[in-house]
Write a protein that holds these residues in place. Sequence first.
Motif, PDB file in Angstrom:
ATOM      1  N   HIS A 104      71.725  62.713 -71.876  1.00 26.42           N
ATOM      2  CA  HIS A 104      70.481  61.959 -72.069  1.00 26.42           C
ATOM      3  C   HIS A 104      69.634  62.022 -70.798  1.00 26.42           C
ATOM      4  N   ALA A 105      70.255  61.784 -69.640  1.00 26.53           N
ATOM      5  CA  ALA A 105      69.519  61.844 -68.373  1.00 26.53           C
ATOM      6  C   ALA A 105      68.995  63.247 -68.114  1.00 26.53           C
ATOM      7  N   ALA A 106      69.789  64.247 -68.448  1.00 26.03           N
ATOM      8  CA  ALA A 106      69.352  65.633 -68.255  1.00 26.03           C
ATOM      9  C   ALA A 106      68.125  65.936 -69.115  1.00 26.03           C
ATOM     10  N   GLN A 107      68.098  65.411 -70.327  1.00 22.76           N
ATOM     11  CA  GLN A 107      66.952  65.615 -71.204  1.00 22.76           C
ATOM     12  C   GLN A 107      65.706  64.946 -70.633  1.00 22.76           C
ATOM     13  N   VAL A 108      65.868  63.754 -70.060  1.00 25.04           N
ATOM     14  CA  VAL A 108      64.750  63.061 -69.414  1.00 25.04           C
ATOM     15  C   VAL A 108      64.209  63.907 -68.264  1.00 25.04           C
ATOM     16  N   LEU A 109      65.111  64.445 -67.465  1.00 25.30           N
ATOM     17  CA  LEU A 109      64.708  65.289 -66.339  1.00 25.30           C
ATOM     18  C   LEU A 109      63.998  66.547 -66.827  1.00 25.30           C
ATOM     19  N   TRP A 110      64.525  67.149 -67.878  1.00 24.13           N
ATOM     20  CA  TRP A 110      63.925  68.368 -68.430  1.00 24.13           C
ATOM     21  C   TRP A 110      62.486  68.097 -68.891  1.00 24.13           C
ATOM     22  N   LEU A 111      62.267  66.969 -69.534  1.00 22.70           N
ATOM     23  CA  LEU A 111      60.928  66.621 -69.997  1.00 22.70           C
ATOM     24  C   LEU A 111      59.971  66.444 -68.823  1.00 22.70           C
ATOM     25  N   HIS A 112      60.439  65.850 -67.741  1.00 16.72           N
ATOM     26  CA  HIS A 112      59.602  65.700 -66.551  1.00 16.72           C
ATOM     27  C   HIS A 112      59.267  67.068 -65.954  1.00 16.72           C
ATOM     28  N   LYS A 113      60.235  67.960 -65.966  1.00 14.49           N
ATOM     29  CA  LYS A 113      60.008  69.299 -65.400  1.00 14.49           C
ATOM     30  C   LYS A 113      58.934  70.060 -66.174  1.00 14.49           C
ATOM     31  N   GLY A 116      55.070  71.104 -65.286  1.00 13.55           N
ATOM     32  CA  GLY A 116      54.670  72.152 -64.360  1.00 13.55           C
ATOM     33  C   GLY A 116      55.436  72.177 -63.052  1.00 13.55           C
ATOM     34  N   PHE A 117      56.605  71.537 -63.019  1.00  7.66           N
ATOM     35  CA  PHE A 117      57.404  71.485 -61.797  1.00  7.66           C
ATOM     36  C   PHE A 117      58.464  72.589 -61.768  1.00  7.66           C
ATOM     37  N   ASP A 118      58.900  72.910 -60.539  1.00 10.01           N
ATOM     38  CA  ASP A 118      60.002  73.856 -60.358  1.00 10.01           C
ATOM     39  C   ASP A 118      61.350  73.174 -60.558  1.00 10.01           C
ATOM     40  N   ALA A 119      61.370  71.864 -60.427  1.00  6.72           N
ATOM     41  CA  ALA A 119      62.613  71.114 -60.588  1.00  6.72           C
ATOM     42  C   ALA A 119      62.287  69.646 -60.835  1.00  6.72           C
ATOM     43  N   ALA A 120      63.218  68.948 -61.463  1.00  7.01           N
ATOM     44  CA  ALA A 120      63.114  67.496 -61.658  1.00  7.01           C
ATOM     45  C   ALA A 120      64.429  66.898 -61.176  1.00  7.01           C
ATOM     46  N   ILE A 121      64.334  65.965 -60.225  1.00  7.55           N
ATOM     47  CA  ILE A 121      65.508  65.444 -59.537  1.00  7.55           C
ATOM     48  C   ILE A 121      65.570  63.929 -59.682  1.00  7.55           C
ATOM     49  N   PRO A 122      66.745  63.374 -60.033  1.00  7.86           N
ATOM     50  CA  PRO A 122      66.842  61.918 -60.159  1.00  7.86           C
ATOM     51  C   PRO A 122      66.792  61.219 -58.804  1.00  7.86           C
ATOM     52  N   SER A 123      66.124  60.073 -58.775  1.00  9.16           N
ATOM     53  CA  SER A 123      66.062  59.228 -57.588  1.00  9.16           C
ATOM     54  C   SER A 123      66.616  57.864 -57.982  1.00  9.16           C
ATOM     55  N   ILE A 124      67.804  57.543 -57.482  1.00  6.87           N
ATOM     56  CA  ILE A 124      68.496  56.321 -57.858  1.00  6.87           C
ATOM     57  C   ILE A 124      68.657  55.418 -56.637  1.00  6.87           C
ATOM     58  N   CYS A 125      68.195  54.214 -56.737  1.00  7.41           N
ATOM     59  CA  CYS A 125      68.284  53.246 -55.637  1.00  7.41           C
ATOM     60  C   CYS A 125      67.651  53.803 -54.361  1.00  7.41           C
ATOM     61  N   GLY A 126      66.580  54.555 -54.500  1.00  6.77           N
ATOM     62  CA  GLY A 126      65.881  55.091 -53.341  1.00  6.77           C
ATOM     63  C   GLY A 126      66.473  56.360 -52.776  1.00  6.77           C
ATOM     64  N   GLU A 167      60.246  63.845 -58.468  1.00  9.42           N
ATOM     65  CA  GLU A 167      61.254  62.819 -58.196  1.00  9.42           C
ATOM     66  C   GLU A 167      61.211  61.806 -59.341  1.00  9.42           C
ATOM     67  N   VAL A 168      62.269  61.778 -60.123  1.00  5.06           N
ATOM     68  CA  VAL A 168      62.300  60.948 -61.327  1.00  5.06           C
ATOM     69  C   VAL A 168      63.041  59.646 -61.020  1.00  5.06           C
ATOM     70  N   PRO A 169      62.352  58.498 -61.049  1.00  8.45           N
ATOM     71  CA  PRO A 169      62.937  57.229 -60.609  1.00  8.45           C
ATOM     72  C   PRO A 169      63.864  56.578 -61.630  1.00  8.45           C
ATOM     73  N   ASP A 170      64.546  55.548 -61.152  1.00  7.21           N
ATOM     74  CA  ASP A 170      65.512  54.807 -61.970  1.00  7.21           C
ATOM     75  C   ASP A 170      64.964  54.393 -63.328  1.00  7.21           C
ATOM     76  N   ALA A 171      63.727  53.906 -63.335  1.00  3.35           N
ATOM     77  CA  ALA A 171      63.150  53.359 -64.561  1.00  3.35           C
ATOM     78  C   ALA A 171      63.148  54.363 -65.706  1.00  3.35           C
ATOM     79  N   ALA A 172      63.062  55.644 -65.392  1.00  8.75           N
ATOM     80  CA  ALA A 172      63.033  56.679 -66.431  1.00  8.75           C
ATOM     81  C   ALA A 172      64.353  56.757 -67.183  1.00  8.75           C
ATOM     82  N   PHE A 173      65.422  56.247 -66.564  1.00 11.94           N
ATOM     83  CA  PHE A 173      66.752  56.322 -67.174  1.00 11.94           C
ATOM     84  C   PHE A 173      67.221  54.962 -67.679  1.00 11.94           C
TER      85      PHE A 173
END
Length: 219
Positions: A104-113, A116-126, A167-173
């Motif tokens: 599920h988190a990977a799918q969220v990241l994929w949608l963010h990517k 037009g991004f080269d990558a989408a990376i989770p940002s958890i607790c800063g 940078e995909v923040p906590d709220a997205a997950f």
Amino acid sequence: MMSGLILAGGPSKQMGGHWKALLPMGGEALIRRQIREMRKVCKEIIVATQDPKPFLREVDTKVRIITDYYPGHGPLGGMHAGFSLSQMPDIWVVSSDMPFISAHAAQVLWLHKQAGFDAAIPSICGCVYPFHGVYDKSCGTRALSLIQQGEKQVSELLKLKELLWSEVPDAAFADDPANPPFIERLDTWEDYHRAEQFLLGLGPSANRKQIDEPLGQCH
């Protein structure tokens, strides 16, 4: 659909020479749990390791086991090899010691990517976590340039000015069913036993860990 890349590396010195990917976790090898979760959103699964033999009995023939083109360059070497051989343009990358990865988190990241991004990376607790990120296949060329400079850490890839990443923040997950957090890793035997206890319903999960070299600070 994506390609799933598991960076298995080699045996862990911190854990007595054991392969973390092959540790029993919930009644099966950890890598089997990862493969099953990845198949929910991935068309293919790739395992990058310095020695394929220990994995031949643990994974089915549909899983591609590869070795690094440039051995001795840590996770970057595995990422370069996996990106080079991936059949899909988007690659979900995890470390083999992550017991709670989330499709599920990977799918969220994929949608963010896809913005037009080269990558989408989770940002958890800063903290930014390069592992469990979704990368474009073209990042393999950038990984190679770092390898040629002697780099080994995945965090160096995200420091490249020419790499555009989200940078995909906590709220997205927030609605992610994964519990505990998908970014957890087994750095020690203590972490391993906590994770096992969680799966057995005997106690809390392991603490959140910073992966590779953190790009931020946890609050």
